[in-house]
Design a protein around this motif. Structure first.
Motif, mmCIF file in Angstrom:
data_model
loop_
_atom_site.group_PDB
_atom_site.id
_atom_site.type_symbol
_atom_site.label_atom_id
_atom_site.label_comp_id
_atom_site.label_asym_id
_atom_site.label_seq_id
_atom_site.Cartn_x
_atom_site.Cartn_y
_atom_site.Cartn_z
ATOM 1 N N ALA A 32 0.834 -1.205 0.000
ATOM 2 C CA ALA A 32 0.000 0.000 0.000
ATOM 3 C C ALA A 32 0.870 1.257 0.000
ATOM 4 C CB ALA A 32 -0.941 -0.006 1.203
ATOM 5 N N ALA A 33 1.925 1.255 0.798
ATOM 6 C CA ALA A 33 2.834 2.403 0.821
ATOM 7 C C ALA A 33 3.535 2.565 -0.526
ATOM 8 C CB ALA A 33 3.855 2.244 1.937
ATOM 9 N N GLY A 34 3.931 1.465 -1.132
ATOM 10 C CA GLY A 34 4.551 1.526 -2.454
ATOM 11 C C GLY A 34 3.607 2.100 -3.495
ATOM 12 N N ALA A 35 2.336 1.701 -3.434
ATOM 13 C CA ALA A 35 1.347 2.225 -4.370
ATOM 14 C C ALA A 35 1.160 3.733 -4.160
ATOM 15 C CB ALA A 35 0.016 1.496 -4.197
ATOM 16 N N ALA A 36 1.120 4.166 -2.910
ATOM 17 C CA ALA A 36 0.976 5.600 -2.623
ATOM 18 C C ALA A 36 2.184 6.380 -3.140
ATOM 19 C CB ALA A 36 0.800 5.812 -1.125
ATOM 20 N N ILE A 37 3.370 5.835 -2.942
ATOM 21 C CA ILE A 37 4.580 6.493 -3.448
ATOM 22 C C ILE A 37 4.537 6.574 -4.974
ATOM 23 C CG2 ILE A 37 7.081 6.186 -3.733
ATOM 24 C CD1 ILE A 37 7.043 5.093 -0.803
ATOM 25 N N GLY A 38 4.079 5.510 -5.625
ATOM 26 C CA GLY A 38 3.961 5.510 -7.077
ATOM 27 C C GLY A 38 2.986 6.554 -7.581
ATOM 28 N N LEU A 39 1.838 6.688 -6.907
ATOM 29 C CA LEU A 39 0.846 7.687 -7.307
ATOM 30 C C LEU A 39 1.385 9.105 -7.135
ATOM 31 C CD1 LEU A 39 -2.439 6.162 -5.852
ATOM 32 C CD2 LEU A 39 -1.853 6.469 -8.272
ATOM 33 N N VAL A 40 2.014 9.358 -6.014
ATOM 34 C CA VAL A 40 2.576 10.691 -5.765
ATOM 35 C C VAL A 40 3.689 10.997 -6.761
ATOM 36 C CG1 VAL A 40 3.889 12.080 -4.100
ATOM 37 C CG2 VAL A 40 1.901 10.779 -3.348
ATOM 38 N N SER A 41 4.518 10.021 -7.052
ATOM 39 C CA SER A 41 5.613 10.223 -8.011
ATOM 40 C C SER A 41 5.070 10.568 -9.393
ATOM 41 C CB SER A 41 6.482 8.972 -8.105
ATOM 42 O OG SER A 41 7.073 8.698 -6.868
ATOM 43 N N ALA A 42 4.084 9.831 -9.844
ATOM 44 C CA ALA A 42 3.498 10.103 -11.159
ATOM 45 C C ALA A 42 2.843 11.482 -11.181
ATOM 46 C CB ALA A 42 2.477 9.026 -11.515
ATOM 47 N N TRP A 43 2.157 11.837 -10.111
ATOM 48 C CA TRP A 43 1.514 13.152 -10.042
ATOM 49 C C TRP A 43 2.564 14.260 -10.113
ATOM 50 C CZ3 TRP A 43 1.806 17.013 -6.263
ATOM 51 C CH2 TRP A 43 0.900 18.063 -6.426
ATOM 52 N N LEU A 44 3.655 14.114 -9.366
ATOM 53 C CA LEU A 44 4.704 15.129 -9.380
ATOM 54 C C LEU A 44 5.314 15.285 -10.776
ATOM 55 C CD1 LEU A 44 6.532 14.408 -6.006
ATOM 56 C CD2 LEU A 44 5.272 16.485 -6.615
ATOM 57 N N VAL A 45 5.566 14.176 -11.442
ATOM 58 C CA VAL A 45 6.167 14.231 -12.775
ATOM 59 C C VAL A 45 5.214 14.882 -13.768
ATOM 60 C CG1 VAL A 45 6.942 12.815 -14.720
ATOM 61 C CG2 VAL A 45 7.753 12.329 -12.416
ATOM 62 N N ARG A 46 3.920 14.591 -13.670
ATOM 63 C CA ARG A 46 2.961 15.172 -14.607
ATOM 64 C C ARG A 46 2.691 16.635 -14.309
ATOM 65 N NH1 ARG A 46 0.985 12.308 -18.351
ATOM 66 N NH2 ARG A 46 -0.798 13.631 -18.720
ATOM 67 N N CYS A 47 2.647 17.012 -13.053
ATOM 68 C CA CYS A 47 2.327 18.406 -12.698
ATOM 69 C C CYS A 47 3.533 19.330 -12.727
ATOM 70 C CB CYS A 47 1.699 18.444 -11.307
ATOM 71 S SG CYS A 47 0.060 17.716 -11.269
ATOM 72 N N PHE A 48 4.691 18.785 -12.472
ATOM 73 C CA PHE A 48 5.906 19.589 -12.421
ATOM 74 C C PHE A 48 7.014 18.974 -13.277
ATOM 75 C CE2 PHE A 48 3.696 19.965 -8.350
ATOM 76 C CZ PHE A 48 3.427 21.341 -8.326
ATOM 77 N N PRO A 49 6.824 18.932 -14.599
ATOM 78 C CA PRO A 49 7.826 18.272 -15.450
ATOM 79 C C PRO A 49 9.198 18.941 -15.381
ATOM 80 C CG PRO A 49 6.230 19.450 -16.788
ATOM 81 C CD PRO A 49 5.739 19.493 -15.364
ATOM 82 N N GLN A 50 9.253 20.210 -15.011
ATOM 83 C CA GLN A 50 10.540 20.870 -14.903
ATOM 84 C C GLN A 50 11.391 20.334 -13.765
ATOM 85 O OE1 GLN A 50 7.585 22.200 -14.287
ATOM 86 N NE2 GLN A 50 7.636 23.482 -12.452
ATOM 87 N N LEU A 51 10.787 19.567 -12.855
ATOM 88 C CA LEU A 51 11.533 18.970 -11.751
ATOM 89 C C LEU A 51 12.308 17.728 -12.157
ATOM 90 C CD1 LEU A 51 8.994 19.262 -8.802
ATOM 91 C CD2 LEU A 51 10.939 20.744 -9.311
ATOM 92 N N THR A 52 11.942 17.118 -13.278
ATOM 93 C CA THR A 52 12.624 15.892 -13.710
ATOM 94 C C THR A 52 13.992 16.262 -14.260
ATOM 95 O OG1 THR A 52 11.613 15.997 -15.889
ATOM 96 C CG2 THR A 52 10.488 14.686 -14.219
ATOM 97 N N LEU A 53 14.944 15.402 -14.046
ATOM 98 C CA LEU A 53 16.305 15.650 -14.473
ATOM 99 C C LEU A 53 16.551 15.024 -15.843
ATOM 100 C CD1 LEU A 53 18.151 14.828 -11.153
ATOM 101 C CD2 LEU A 53 17.590 17.084 -12.051
ATOM 102 N N CYS A 54 17.208 15.734 -16.693
ATOM 103 C CA CYS A 54 17.626 15.189 -17.985
ATOM 104 C C CYS A 54 19.029 14.628 -17.816
ATOM 105 C CB CYS A 54 17.618 16.272 -19.048
ATOM 106 S SG CYS A 54 15.995 16.928 -19.372
ATOM 107 N N VAL A 55 19.179 13.361 -18.119
ATOM 108 C CA VAL A 55 20.475 12.724 -17.954
ATOM 109 C C VAL A 55 21.083 12.452 -19.304
ATOM 110 C CG1 VAL A 55 21.681 10.731 -16.995
ATOM 111 C CG2 VAL A 55 19.702 11.681 -15.836
#
Length: 96
Positions: A73-96
């Motif tokens: 359940a905690a892993g699923a919550a982390i996954g949902l929050v991670s996806a939300w952050l990436v979609r809402c704040f794409p400038q936060l993702t790092l280009c490697v």
């Protein structure tokens, strides 16, 4: 993340995870849910299909004795929050 041993109770529980790794949270579930949540808004058909394997990953992690249900359940919550952050704040993702 936290110090908690893996469940592995009973002879039918076989986990391939090393005994010295931690149980909380489930990284496999976090990745599966993050992928599903990230794909669903832009690809509705894939978004309708992807929850099935994500749910199977979560169930398998508990069934195999690798995680407690709360780890999943905690892993699923982390996954949902991670996806939300990436979609809402794409400038936060790092280009490697």
């Amino acid at each position: 993340m936290t110090v908690r041993a893996r469940p592995r109770s009973g002879p039918s529980r076989r986990s391939r995870e090393p005994a010295d790794t931690l149980s909380f949270p489930s990284g496999h579930t976090a990745a599966a849910v993050a992928f599903t949540a990230a794909v669903a808004p832009s690809r509705p058909l894939a978004g309708a299909v992807c929850p099935v394997p994500a749910a199977l990953v979560a169930v398998e992690r508990v069934q195999s004795g690798s995680h407690y249900a709360s780890d999943v359940a905690a892993g699923a919550a982390i996954g949902l929050v991670s996806a939300w952050l990436v979609r809402c704040f794409p400038q936060l993702t790092l280009c490697v």
